[in-house]
Write a protein that holds these residues in place. Sequence first.
Motif, PDB file in Angstrom:
ATOM      1  N   UNK A 115       0.900  -1.203  -0.033  1.00 32.87           N
ATOM      2  CA  UNK A 115       0.014  -0.006   0.050  1.00 32.87           C
ATOM      3  C   UNK A 115       0.549   1.336  -0.006  1.00 32.87           C
ATOM      4  N   UNK A 116       0.110   2.455   0.305  1.00 38.05           N
ATOM      5  CA  UNK A 116       0.910   3.612   0.052  1.00 38.05           C
ATOM      6  C   UNK A 116       1.602   4.238   1.138  1.00 38.05           C
ATOM      7  N   UNK A 117       0.887   3.905   2.313  1.00 42.19           N
ATOM      8  CA  UNK A 117       1.723   4.272   3.692  1.00 42.19           C
ATOM      9  C   UNK A 117       3.188   4.000   3.747  1.00 42.19           C
ATOM     10  N   UNK A 118       3.896   4.992   3.444  1.00 44.25           N
ATOM     11  CA  UNK A 118       5.386   4.527   3.881  1.00 44.25           C
ATOM     12  C   UNK A 118       6.132   4.027   2.482  1.00 44.25           C
ATOM     13  N   UNK A 119       5.432   4.032   1.341  1.00 43.73           N
ATOM     14  CA  UNK A 119       6.040   3.512  -0.032  1.00 43.73           C
ATOM     15  C   UNK A 119       7.273   4.250  -0.348  1.00 43.73           C
ATOM     16  N   UNK A 120       7.201   5.622  -0.496  1.00 41.53           N
ATOM     17  CA  UNK A 120       8.307   6.325  -1.139  1.00 41.53           C
ATOM     18  C   UNK A 120       9.563   6.257  -0.131  1.00 41.53           C
ATOM     19  N   UNK A 121       9.314   6.258   1.316  1.00 38.46           N
ATOM     20  CA  UNK A 121      10.338   6.057   2.381  1.00 38.46           C
ATOM     21  C   UNK A 121      10.836   4.588   2.177  1.00 38.46           C
ATOM     22  N   UNK A 122      10.150   3.633   1.803  1.00 43.87           N
ATOM     23  CA  UNK A 122      10.691   2.203   1.862  1.00 43.87           C
ATOM     24  C   UNK A 122      11.359   2.014   0.489  1.00 43.87           C
ATOM     25  N   UNK A 123      10.760   2.473  -0.534  1.00 45.98           N
ATOM     26  CA  UNK A 123      11.401   2.354  -1.808  1.00 45.98           C
ATOM     27  C   UNK A 123      12.792   2.810  -1.959  1.00 45.98           C
ATOM     28  N   UNK A 124      12.824   4.409  -1.263  1.00 44.57           N
ATOM     29  CA  UNK A 124      14.137   5.157  -1.251  1.00 44.57           C
ATOM     30  C   UNK A 124      15.059   4.262  -0.558  1.00 44.57           C
TER      31      UNK A 124
END
Length: 281
Positions: A115-124
């Motif tokens: 899901x969207x929650x924390x997506x950018x943080x985790x992918x980065x």
Amino acid sequence: MSGSGEQGPAPKASRAGRDLRSAIGVALVLLAVIGVSLFTDRHLFIGVVAVAVAVSTFELAGALKRGAGITVALVPVLAGGQAVLWLAWPYGRDGVLAAFVVTALVTMLWRLKDGADGYLRDVTASVFTVVYVAVFASFAVMLVLPEDGALRVLAFLLGVVLSDTGGYIAGVFLGKHPMAPRISPKKSWEGFAGSLVAGMAGGVLTVGALLGGQWWHGVLFGAAIVVTATTGDLIESLIKRDLGIKDMGDLLPGHGGLMDRMDSLLPSAVAGWMMLQLFVP
């Protein structure tokens, strides 16, 4: 020994805060493993690097989870990191780039399921982990590719070891002016000067005597290794401070985790490969 669970006096730490006996013992074992792999079959050296990258990736992912609740996409990051290394042998930089790009794409897709929650943080964080560990380590693999590759790796490793040793000795006995007190309080400018002297001397010995370069090539090579080794140590210290942890792991007595030993090696592999490509292609 530290961590044995037995009561009694704790091992004496050095003035730099280490269990020096354990640290030296572990360092000698690691150097012996690397030396045997280098001078028997260079493919074995890639295997040693691959194991180190896998363990370091696991440690860094665990530290990010413990310290900041960041979830690294461990399956694609571990698999992609191995692809980055093993494709460096037949395909060089092209193989590294292709494996990294595919790993980044798979990581983005893998994380969709949560899901969207924390997506950018985790992918980065996942992509950062691949770059910081596997891509940087791939330059050590590319160092070993030429016919004199074992000597090239030896020059790079000796530069890092001498940088650490020279800095440690000068820092313990002469260190008075902190280099980066908010990041690594025990690191001093006097220690950095000791690193430079030892690293440049090692560069002259290895690049000049073993690889056929000029003496000033060795000076510049040694200086570059010292700068990147010191910077790598500071960067990992900053990461650990940001995460609020002391060590990346506890695998190596006197050292912390394996990633705590890889911090200076990883960026120095990049610098070592670039300098030797320039001076003794």
